[in-house]
Every structure is written in C-alpha cells, then in structure tokens.
Write a protein that holds these residues in place. Structure first.
Motif, PDB file in Angstrom:
ATOM      1  N   ALA A   1       0.592  10.581   2.283  1.00 26.93           N
ATOM      2  CA  ALA A   1       1.906   9.972   2.098  1.00 26.93           C
ATOM      3  C   ALA A   1       1.792   8.565   1.505  1.00 26.93           C
ATOM      4  N   LEU A   2       0.726   7.848   1.855  1.00 29.16           N
ATOM      5  CA  LEU A   2       0.531   6.512   1.293  1.00 29.16           C
ATOM      6  C   LEU A   2       0.189   6.576  -0.183  1.00 29.16           C
ATOM      7  N   GLY A   3      -0.628   7.540  -0.588  1.00 26.11           N
ATOM      8  CA  GLY A   3      -1.023   7.667  -1.985  1.00 26.11           C
ATOM      9  C   GLY A   3      -2.114   6.682  -2.349  1.00 26.11           C
TER      10      GLY A   3
ATOM     11  N   GLY B   1       0.769  -1.241   0.000  1.00 23.96           N
ATOM     12  CA  GLY B   1       0.000   0.000   0.000  1.00 23.96           C
ATOM     13  C   GLY B   1       0.794   1.282   0.000  1.00 23.96           C
ATOM     14  N   LEU B   2       2.102   1.217  -0.278  1.00 26.40           N
ATOM     15  CA  LEU B   2       2.917   2.433  -0.319  1.00 26.40           C
ATOM     16  C   LEU B   2       2.969   2.954  -1.759  1.00 26.40           C
ATOM     17  N   HIS B   3       1.836   3.412  -2.241  1.00 24.59           N
ATOM     18  CA  HIS B   3       1.711   3.739  -3.657  1.00 24.59           C
ATOM     19  C   HIS B   3       2.492   4.993  -4.051  1.00 24.59           C
ATOM     20  N   ARG B   4       2.485   5.998  -3.193  1.00 31.24           N
ATOM     21  CA  ARG B   4       3.216   7.228  -3.534  1.00 31.24           C
ATOM     22  C   ARG B   4       4.722   6.970  -3.544  1.00 31.24           C
TER      23      ARG B   4
ATOM     24  N   CYS C   1       9.109   8.339   2.688  1.00 34.10           N
ATOM     25  CA  CYS C   1       9.573   7.291   3.608  1.00 34.10           C
ATOM     26  C   CYS C   1       9.779   7.840   5.022  1.00 34.10           C
ATOM     27  N   HIS C   2      10.340   9.040   5.107  1.00 33.36           N
ATOM     28  CA  HIS C   2      10.563   9.647   6.419  1.00 33.36           C
ATOM     29  C   HIS C   2       9.245   9.985   7.105  1.00 33.36           C
ATOM     30  N   GLN C   3       8.284  10.515   6.340  1.00 31.60           N
ATOM     31  CA  GLN C   3       6.981  10.838   6.924  1.00 31.60           C
ATOM     32  C   GLN C   3       6.300   9.592   7.476  1.00 31.60           C
ATOM     33  N   LEU C   4       6.322   8.519   6.716  1.00 30.44           N
ATOM     34  CA  LEU C   4       5.666   7.289   7.156  1.00 30.44           C
ATOM     35  C   LEU C   4       6.407   6.666   8.340  1.00 30.44           C
ATOM     36  N   ARG C   5       7.702   6.703   8.300  1.00 32.84           N
ATOM     37  CA  ARG C   5       8.496   6.104   9.376  1.00 32.84           C
ATOM     38  C   ARG C   5       8.309   6.855  10.694  1.00 32.84           C
TER      39      ARG C   5
END
Length: 422
Positions: free
Chosen positions: A62-64, A8-11, A49-53
């Motif tokens: 952030a997921l997109g 689900g990490l589309h962006r 990646c930093h935002q999600l982490r």
C-alpha cells in the motif's frame, strides 16, 4: 502529492497525480479524458488511504515505492514473441516487444516518446538496446537473446543498463519449447492469472497479464474474424488499432477472406467477453520471410501469403458469448461515476427502483452499497452553531468507496465467468 511522497506514501501519491491529471483533462475538454479512468484512479487512491488508515492488507504494498526499481535477475535466455505499436491518448507513441524466458515468464522492451500515429507506425523499426545487442523491435520479436546480469522492474520491463551483458542467439518458433507451453496452459488458468493481476497496483502488474494464447481454427463471425478453440469456444478477433496508417484492419480482413478453416496460434489482448485484440498470429502456411509469425499491427500480409479458404464447419456449440453481467449492474456503475462527475448532489436523490433491480438480479450486496451511498449523500448534519459536520464528507467517501470496490470486484468476476461459460 508532494507531501504524500515526502512521508513515503508513494502509491497514494501516484494515484493522486493521475486523478489530478484527469481532472485537468476534464476541465480543458481534452480528448484524452475518460470518466471511467478517473473513477478507477479515485478508487485506487481511496482504497490505499483506507488500507493504511485501518492497517489492512499488505502495508508495504500500500505504501509503494519512490521510483521504478530494477531487480537483479541473473542470467536469462530470452526468445522474442512479438512486437506491437504503442499509441496512447495522452500523446505518447512508439513500440514494445514481448519476450519469453525458459520459465515462460514474459518480459518487455519498450521505446516510447511523445508523438502520434507516425511514431507508432515507425516504432517497430526503431532500435532497442539490451546490453550489447541492438535490434529493431520487429527483429527483437523474432530473435533470441542471452542476457547476463539482467535487470527488470516488477512489471517485467527489462533494463537497458550498460551493466547488462547480452549476446544475440537464435530465435525460436512458437511451436518450439519453451514457447509452445504458453499455448498448452488451459484458458481457465490464463483467465485466473489475468484476474489476479487486476487487483495489483498498475505499476507492478506483470507483463502480459492481459494476453491470451489461443490455439484453434480461423473462422468468420458476424463481426469479422474469429478463432474456434479446442474447447469449442468461439473468440472474436478485433483490431487493436483502427487507424489505416497501421496494417491491423487490413490484415484481419485478409485473414477472414483467405485463411478460414486453417489452424493457427494467436496471441490476443483481452478486449471483452470472448473478444480479443489480435496482436500476432502463427501458422505453418505463413511464408518464411515472416520468421514464423506475423505481428498484426506491424507486418502487412499479402494475398500471396495466405492459403485460401478450406472446408471447415464450426461446432454448433461455439457461439460468440454475450456479456453475462446482469443488466442491473450498470445502474451501480452509473451512480458511482455520477458521484465522481457531479459530487454529492448527483447521488443525493435515492432510487428505490435501482436498488430493487439489483436485488432482483441477485446482487443484494450491490443494492445495499447503493442504498448506503444514497443515504450518505443525503444525510447532512449540523452542530449547535449550524455548521455542517465535516465527518459527513468522510461518511460519503467511505460509502462511495464501498460501492466502487464492489462494482469492480463483481465486474471482474462476471468478465471471467463470461469467458468460461459454455
């Protein structure tokens, strides 16, 4: 990238694909490769990646999304603004038409396919479909369309789904409402909208985010055609396409020779500090055959279409502004791009002079992130067995990201400030 999409990490996956494509282009010495674009795509990937982490900001954004989704818009009354050719360095060409609804929101209809300048030249005559309405891009840029059950992506691209119902209506001149309101919006508000859009993911930036609607008097500057706006700001008008197969350059030359001193409305795409790529122009002296405006990269102006020069003296306080970015700022951008192209070794050697020049230019935070980047590149640690610490790569990535984000933010701020500076 496939694994990122799977969870689900589309962006992040989309940014990763762009990074890989740029790396392949660089490796094959393709003409489409741009180090600046690779740098920006890598910044986007690491930022997400930093935002999600760290759980920062809007996690959903952030997921997109997995694919372009078309939202239901209900009924729209659309008025064509202009059409322009599309020609990309990645090998795609065609045309795009901008339309405006009664709320002054901008929407696009596009038809793009693999091709080159020939497809871009003929793209304006290609048919585009919206519901039951089928028009060329050239005609759609002047016509009106009433749409029922309209659908569009987050970026403003209209869907031509068979479920959409539409009927052609009368077009509107730029001086008619609601289109006239686009030129009443203050320049500062237009630039604020542009700046706000740049922080959004590329896939959801609204249509027309980089367009400026300028009203003024045509003039000639050192580099060619300019337009002097009501606030005495002189804006340089450059060609969006330099290829002689398109009429852009010739149209601007014609205007510079035989339309100076006359009022006009201009739509331009931001191309630098007080510089736009001229896209379309409207004036009361244009012939009726052009339908109220000329699409500068589609329609060819004849000498007989122009009014001739008029007496006009540009205000003394209207010079074309120069870029206001401190000269030291490019030192940071250079190091950021050098890290992308050469890796750790390219930025391992610290430069006290660069940091000092940034501090003198009142960019103390820039000096700090540059120093941190140098330290992260040079600081390698080992465990008791002599193996390199894998966390060193994490520290370098974080330091590079801080420098890249700072450079981007300051660059955007200075670009807007340069437009508004007297």
């Amino acid at each position: 990238m496939h694994e990122a999409r799977g969870v689900g990490l589309h962006r992040a996956a989309a940014a990763g694909v762009r990074v890989v494509e740029s790396l392949r282009a660089a490796r094959s010495d393709a003409a489409s490769f741009r180090l600046a674009e690779l740098t920006d795509d890598l910044r986007e990937l690491l930022t997400v990646c930093h935002q999600l982490r760290a759980g920062l900001g809007d996690v959903a954004a952030a997921l997109g999304t997995a694919r372009r989704e078309y939202d239901d818009l209900g009924s729209l009354r659309l008025s064509g603004l202009f059409a322009e050719p599309v020609l990309t360095t990645s090998g795609y060409a065609g045309a795009s038409t901008y339309l405006c609804d009664d709320e002054r929101r901008l929407w696009t209809l596009s038809s793009v396919r693999p091709g080159g300048i020939a497809e871009a030249r003929g793209g304006a005559n290609a048919a585009v479909t919206l519901g039951e309405v089928r028009l060329s891009h050239r005609d759609a840029g002047r016509a009106g369309v009433v749409v029922v059950g309209a659908k569009a992506s987050a970026s403003g691209r209209l869907s031509g789904s068979v479920k959409v119902r539409a009927v052609r209506a009368a077009g509107r001149l730029w001086t008619d409402e609601p289109l006239a309101g686009l030129w009443r919006e203050p320049l500062a508000a237009q630039l604020a909208r542009y700046d706000a859009a740049l922080v959004q993911p590329a896939q959801v930036r609204p249509a027309g985010r980089d367009l400026l609607f300028l009203r003024g008097v045509l003039d000639v500057g050192p580099q060619g055609l300019t337009i002097v706006t009501a606030d005495a700001a002189t804006v340089a008008v450059e060609a969006a396409f330099a290829d002689p197969a398109l009429p852009t350059v010739q149209n601007l030359r014609q205007l510079a020779r035989a339309a100076v001193g006359h009022e006009a409305l201009l739509i331009g795409r931001i191309a630098g500090t007080r510089t736009v790529h001229g896209l379309a122009l409207s004036a009361d002296w244009l012939p009726e055959r052009l339908g109220g405006h000329v699409d500068l990269s589609v329609d060819a102006l004849d000498r007989s279409d122009l009014p001739g020069q008029a007496d006009f003296e540009a205000p003394e306080a209207a010079p074309v502004a120069t870029v206001v970015a401190p000269p030291a700022l490019h030192l940071l951008r250079l190091r950021v791009e050098r890290a992308v192209s050469g890796g750790r070794a390219a930025v391992r050697t610290p430069s006290a002079t660069d940091a000092a020049r940034l501090s003198v230019a009142q960019l103390s935070a820039g000096a700090a992130v540059l120093t941190a980047l140098h330290e992260a590149a040079a600081g390698r640690t080992r465990d008791v067995l002599g193996r390199l610490d894998p966390l060193d790569e994490f520290h370098l990535a974080r330091a590079w990201l801080a420098a890249a984000v700072y450079d981007d933010a300051v660059g955007r701020h200075l670009a807007v400030a340069g437009w508004l500076r007297p």
